[in-house]
Scaffold this motif. Structure first.
Motif, PDB file in Angstrom:
ATOM      1  N   LEU A   1      -4.126  -6.317   5.011  1.00 57.02           N
ATOM      2  CA  LEU A   1      -3.637  -5.983   3.675  1.00 57.02           C
ATOM      3  C   LEU A   1      -3.406  -7.220   2.817  1.00 57.02           C
ATOM      4  CD1 LEU A   1      -1.071  -3.171   4.599  1.00 57.02           C
ATOM      5  CD2 LEU A   1      -3.407  -2.913   3.758  1.00 57.02           C
TER       6      LEU A   1
ATOM      7  N   LEU B   1       1.232  -1.201  -1.721  1.00 56.21           N
ATOM      8  CA  LEU B   1       0.937  -0.232  -0.675  1.00 56.21           C
ATOM      9  C   LEU B   1       1.161   1.129  -1.242  1.00 56.21           C
ATOM     10  CD1 LEU B   1       1.718  -0.274   2.953  1.00 56.21           C
ATOM     11  CD2 LEU B   1      -0.252  -1.089   1.749  1.00 56.21           C
TER      12      LEU B   1
ATOM     13  N   MET C   1      -7.035  -6.029  -0.955  1.00 62.92           N
ATOM     14  CA  MET C   1      -5.862  -5.174  -1.058  1.00 62.92           C
ATOM     15  C   MET C   1      -5.246  -5.309  -2.434  1.00 62.92           C
ATOM     16  SD  MET C   1      -3.528  -3.311   0.440  1.00 62.92           S
ATOM     17  CE  MET C   1      -1.892  -2.830   0.054  1.00 62.92           C
TER      18      MET C   1
ATOM     19  N   SER D   1      -8.664  -0.223   4.578  1.00 63.02           N
ATOM     20  CA  SER D   1      -8.583  -1.582   5.110  1.00 63.02           C
ATOM     21  C   SER D   1      -9.092  -1.677   6.545  1.00 63.02           C
ATOM     22  CB  SER D   1      -7.135  -2.084   5.059  1.00 63.02           C
ATOM     23  OG  SER D   1      -6.312  -1.348   5.954  1.00 63.02           O
TER      24      SER D   1
END
Length: 455
Positions: free
Chosen positions: A364, A5, A1, A357
């Protein structure tokens, strides 16, 4: 990740990056497409013809003209001067040939992209441009792009992403010794002495030893033109074989460590803004221009211990096939099953999440303040370890969020530094490997350019 986000843009990851050119078609007005439309209807209409054969596929004159039209619009919107039409057609035709070889490889390996994924991706593009899908359709038509053609391009971009993940991304390895060497290079820097360089380049591949002298001569000629004041972005759009050719060859702002080693060797010998260098790498000659130099962003100052959250999520998109009510119903059902102990979060993520993911069970990794978009972060911080959120809406869709655990990260955490180093090294390797992969597919293909296909 990744750190962010905001990375859920990377969920459609490469997709939204790859479709930026297509999405940017929406930004203008119908006026820009009018001259092309007028030309299309004036005078006798020529029957479509084949301009290139790629293995068992063909590229038609109409298809080439449509793509040239779209690329020209995007170049103007980026304030990049258009190259000569024959150069632009040559660049676009090469891009179409490369795309054909990739799609053929995808068919051979059984990669398929269903309509639901295409619909969800188009919904995402529309939302990011503050449009409905119908409004997106109208903007595309105003620029002379049919919605069917746009859907086909999105499908091809997703297919390319999946194929590249299988044949390139998954084969990238980063050794611990490489991370150690990278961190050693970083050791002499402080937050105040990191410098970033704005670099653009033109790539001229060398296919064989016999081409060495002619390609070097071409690179020197282009460099001379750039030094004499010719627009570098126009030269890149005309001659570069890199994927970023049609965006002017711009590599953006990079630190010395992020630049290819051959580029940095040339630049460091004479770091003067405006300088143009000819650089030889393993497979190509490059014409490199130093556009600017600036102080880099200082390292994030530690204000004491930092709280981190290990989090998973399930992401779903609203689309024509799965309207909002159905998405919410499915997410609430998944939440209830997890809380009753009938299913675990990771399994549900693998089966239902449309985020990249999903293959990791929605994991994450460790996030800290600023790594996630606000709505996601606020919901995440309200959860206790093991708890699952209600559906949370962000610009990227609806999420179910589960906090796995929390910890306090001290300044200079070695694990986080090594993760960041691994990501930086992976991006550098991936760019070169992806180019070599595309070049290999192109070289192995049977390609025939018909007659005056480029005239």
């Amino acid at each position: 990740m990744n750190n962010s986000l905001k990375i859920l843009a990377v969920s459609l990851g490469a997709l939204l990056a790859c479709t930026a050119q297509a999405a940017s078609v929406m930004e203008g007005s119908a006026a820009e497409a009018a001259p092309a439309a007028a030309t299309a209807v004036a005078g006798p209409v020529e029957v479509d013809r084949i301009v290139a054969v790629v293995n068992t596929d063909i590229i038609t004159e109409y298809e080439l003209q449509q793509r040239v039209h779209t690329v020209a619009i995007n170049l103007r919107r980026q304030n990049i001067a258009l190259p000569a039409m024959e150069d632009l057609r040559r660049q676009v035709l090469e891009r179409l040939i490369s795309e054909r070889t990739i799609m053929q490889r995808a068919r051979q390996t059984g990669i398929r992209v269903d309509d639901q994924m295409v619909n969800a991706s188009i919904e995402q593009i529309a939302r990011q441009n503050n449009l409905t899908v119908d409004e997106l359709r109208q903007h595309l038509l105003a620029d002379g792009v049919t919605f069917d053609a746009f859907r086909s391009q999105i499908r091809d971009e997703i297919t390319t992403q999946r194929l590249r993940e299988r044949e390139v991304d998954e084969k990238i390895t980063i050794l611990d010794s490489e991370i150690d060497a990278y961190l050693a290079e970083q050791a002499g820097f402080t937050g105040n002495d990191t410098t970033e360089y704005h670099v653009a380049h033109i790539l001229l591949p060398v296919g064989s030893a016999e081409e060495e002298d002619s390609v070097r001569s071409a690179a020197e000629s282009i460099a001379t033109r750039a030094r004499s004041g010719e627009d570098f972005t126009k030269l890149a759009a005309s001659f570069s074989r890199s994927e970023d050719a049609l965006t002017g060859g711009d590599l953006g702002w990079k630190t010395a460590q992020d630049l290819p080693g051959d580029f940095w060797t040339a630049i460091s010998a004479d770091k003067k803004t405006g300088n143009v260098y000819v650089v030889r790498s393993k497979h190509a000659f490059h014409v490199v221009k130093l556009e600017g130099e600036r102080n880099g962003v200082e390292a994030k100052l530690a204000g004491g211990p930092v709280e981190q959250t290990h989090v998973r999520h399930i992401l779903m998109f609203v689309s024509d096939i799965t309207p909002e009510a159905d998405v919410l119903r499915r997410l609430n059902d998944i939440k209830a099953r997890i809380e009753r102990g009938e299913a675990d979060f990771a399994t549900m993520a693998r089966l239902n999440s449309v985020d990249a993911s999903a293959t990791r069970g929605g994991d994450l990794g460790w996030l800290q303040k600023g790594d996630a978009v606000p709505a996601f972060e606020e919901a995440m911080m309200r959860l206790q370890p093991g708890q699952v959120s209600e559906p949370v809406k962000t610009n990227y869709g609806y999420h179910l969020i589960q906090v796995v655990e929390r910890r306090t990260d001290k300044e200079g955490n070695p694990e986080r530094m090594r993760i960041a180093a691994r990501q930086a090294l992976r991006q550098k390797k991936l760019a070169e490997a992806a180019y070599d992969w595309q070049r290999t597919l192109r070289d192995e293909a049977y390609v025939e350019i018909r007659g005056d296909g480029l005239e």
